[in-house]
Design an enzyme around this catalytic site. Structure first.
Site, PDB file in Angstrom:
ATOM      1  N   THR A 133       0.805  -1.232  -0.058  1.00 29.94           N
ATOM      2  CA  THR A 133      -0.077  -0.004  -0.175  1.00 29.94           C
ATOM      3  C   THR A 133       0.931   1.283   0.129  1.00 29.94           C
ATOM      4  O   THR A 133       2.009   1.096   0.544  1.00 29.94           O
ATOM      5  CB  THR A 133      -0.836   0.012   1.158  1.00 29.94           C
ATOM      6  OG1 THR A 133      -1.398   1.255   1.428  1.00 29.94           O
ATOM      7  CG2 THR A 133      -0.082  -0.366   2.652  1.00 29.94           C
ATOM      8  N   ASP A 134       0.360   2.360  -0.562  1.00 32.33           N
ATOM      9  CA  ASP A 134       0.971   3.766  -0.340  1.00 32.33           C
ATOM     10  C   ASP A 134       1.085   4.076   1.065  1.00 32.33           C
ATOM     11  O   ASP A 134       1.810   5.067   1.263  1.00 32.33           O
ATOM     12  CB  ASP A 134       0.242   4.811  -1.243  1.00 32.33           C
ATOM     13  CG  ASP A 134      -1.136   5.129  -0.897  1.00 32.33           C
ATOM     14  OD1 ASP A 134      -1.683   4.238   0.003  1.00 32.33           O
ATOM     15  OD2 ASP A 134      -1.900   5.929  -1.635  1.00 32.33           O
ATOM     16  N   TYR A 159      -1.605  -0.624  11.079  1.00 31.86           N
ATOM     17  CA  TYR A 159      -1.833  -1.234   9.821  1.00 31.86           C
ATOM     18  C   TYR A 159      -0.592  -0.991   8.885  1.00 31.86           C
ATOM     19  O   TYR A 159       0.081  -1.656   8.387  1.00 31.86           O
ATOM     20  CB  TYR A 159      -3.139  -0.805   9.088  1.00 31.86           C
ATOM     21  CG  TYR A 159      -3.050  -0.959   7.483  1.00 31.86           C
ATOM     22  CD1 TYR A 159      -3.225  -2.220   7.068  1.00 31.86           C
ATOM     23  CD2 TYR A 159      -3.138  -0.174   6.482  1.00 31.86           C
ATOM     24  CE1 TYR A 159      -3.134  -2.445   5.774  1.00 31.86           C
ATOM     25  CE2 TYR A 159      -3.302  -0.237   5.153  1.00 31.86           C
ATOM     26  CZ  TYR A 159      -3.227  -1.612   4.679  1.00 31.86           C
ATOM     27  OH  TYR A 159      -3.291  -1.953   3.419  1.00 31.86           O
ATOM     28  N   LYS A 163       2.265  -3.412   7.235  1.00 28.77           N
ATOM     29  CA  LYS A 163       2.855  -3.571   5.782  1.00 28.77           C
ATOM     30  C   LYS A 163       3.972  -3.314   5.476  1.00 28.77           C
ATOM     31  O   LYS A 163       4.771  -3.794   4.795  1.00 28.77           O
ATOM     32  CB  LYS A 163       1.612  -2.668   5.044  1.00 28.77           C
ATOM     33  CG  LYS A 163       0.207  -3.305   5.278  1.00 28.77           C
ATOM     34  CD  LYS A 163       0.089  -4.277   4.550  1.00 28.77           C
ATOM     35  CE  LYS A 163       0.042  -4.505   2.898  1.00 28.77           C
ATOM     36  NZ  LYS A 163      -0.194  -5.941   2.355  1.00 28.77           N
TER      37      LYS A 163
END
Ligand code: NAD
Ligand code: TYD
Length: 354
Positions: A133-134, A159, A163
């Site tokens: 994810t960005d 989160y 990641k």
């Protein structure tokens, strides 16, 4: 030839698997733990299709993963399995550490052993594609340039931290062991099959139920939205032609503040499903902000455009219309995922003053 896809009963995973099997006859082994976000109903179109082998299991289960790799001899692993919701990570980060970090570590360990045992041709063709994810890059100032692949990681939520940790492990397995990994960092997705805990499907579900549309803080947090099938086409492009060890940012050059997103959706709903009581914008309710809420994400997608020739097919206008129409046409899908467990989540996250 076979792909091992993880998390293929979730939002992006199910879209990816459905599209993959709609375009090719290459088998997919689809491993999913069926957490609250994994929904077998997403895959009903594949019932009886021998090209799709669904396995109910956890990416952190070493014996299971090693067995699946040995049995099915995939040419690639596409890792989409994750705990994916920022608000849930704030209330309970443990599952994020277990799945996103330990689960990815386990997949890497199993894949490394499998890859090393392959014959020369299979070994050189093998890929481990990790979908990220960005959000790992942190929050941008209003006038900062968008994230490139060289932007330093500064994750702010449990989160995004989980990641980021997984991305670092994937990177290390390439640099240390030479494993042919690929990492993609994509912006916010929207589209069919997204669980209505995330902004866009939540707004549609609440609007149809005549319930308030909760906008966190001042509604001016900016996200860069991409239609899910454009993310899937980007993953396919990276899998086919990405250079091992490389990272590819994926985004649609579509930065928008949350309040603009919600207003666009309200106007679309007014057109497609008018509300007798008045315009949908009347349902907008500004609520307490998310703790540590990142202000702005934006992706510089020039690398994947330049190297792999990828471009999104949808604009936000075409993608959001398709999305709203899909939810209007699938009320029973929404009703089925809004189970008792979902209602408890809504009470926990949106209760007064939480
Ligand atoms: P999702 O929450 O809808 O689906 C995740 C899937 O993974 C579910 O089917 C769930 O059952 C499964 N899963 C969870 N833990 C598992 C485990 N331990 N073992 C096996 N399966 C497990 O998520 P999504 O939105 O489809 O996201 C998929 C991936 O894409 C994630 O890695 C996420 O970080 C990434 N991503 C998502 C977005 C987005 O906007 N949704 C944007 C960029 C990247
Ligand atoms: P979300 O869909 O949870 O994605 P992410 O946090 O991964 O970007 O949220 C998108 C944006 O919408 C984010 O800035 C938080 C905001 N938001 C709301 O304003 N209200 C809501 O009820 C939710 C779920 C999100």
């Amino acid at each position: 030839m076979t792909l091992l896809v993880t998390g293929g009963a979730g939002f992006i995973g199910a879209n990816f698997v459905l599209e993959w099997l709609g375009r090719s006859d290459e088998r997919v082994v689809n491993l999913d733990a069926l957490t609250y976000a994994g929904n077998p109903e997403n895959l009903v179109a594949l019932e009886g299709d021998e090209r799709h082998i669904f396995v109910h299991g956890n990416i952190a289960d070493r014996a299971l993963i090693a067995g699946l790799l040995a049995e099915h001899q995939p040419r690639a692993v596409v890792n989409l399995a994750a705990e994916s919701h920022v608000d849930r990570s704030i209330h309970g980060p443990g599952d994020f550490v277990r799945t996103n970090i330990q689960g990815t570590y386990n997949l890497l360990e199993c894949a490394l052993e499998y890859w090393r045992g392959l014959d020369a041709a299979a070994n050189s063709g093998f890929r481990f594609l990790h979908v990220s994810t960005d959000e790992v890059y942190g929050s941008l100032e209003p006038d900062s340039p968008p994230f490139t692949e060289a932007t330093a990681y500064q994750p702010n939520s449990p989160y995004s931290a989980s990641k980021a940790a997984a991305d670092h492990l994937v990177r290390a397995w390439h640099h240390t062991y030479g494993m042919p990994v690929l990492t993609t960092n994509c912006s916010n997705n929207y589209g069919p099959l997204q669980f209505p805990e995330k902004l866009i499907p939540l707004v549609i579900a609440n609007a149809l139920a005549g319930e308030p549309l909760p906008v966190y803080g001042d509604g001016m947090n900016v996200r860069d939205w991409l239609y899910v099938s454009d993310h899937c086409s980007a993953i396919r492009a990276v899998l086919a032609n990405g250079r091992p060890g490389e990272v590819y940012n994926i985004g649609g050059w579509n930065e928008m503040p949350n309040i603009d997103i919600v207003n666009v959706m309200c106007d679309l709903l007014d057109e497609l499903r008018p509300r007798a009581e008045g315009p949908h914008r009347e349902l907008i309710s500004f609520v307490k902000d998310r703790p540590g809420h990142d202000r702005r994400y934006a992706i510089d997608a020039r690398k994947i455009e330049r190297e792999l020739g990828w471009r999104p097919a949808e604009t936000f206008q075409t993608g959001i219309r398709k999305t709203v129409q899909w939810y209007l046409e699938h009320p029973s899908w929404v009703a089925n995922v809004q189970s008792g467990a979902y209602r408890r989540w809504v009470d926990l996250n949106y209760r007064q003053g939480s």
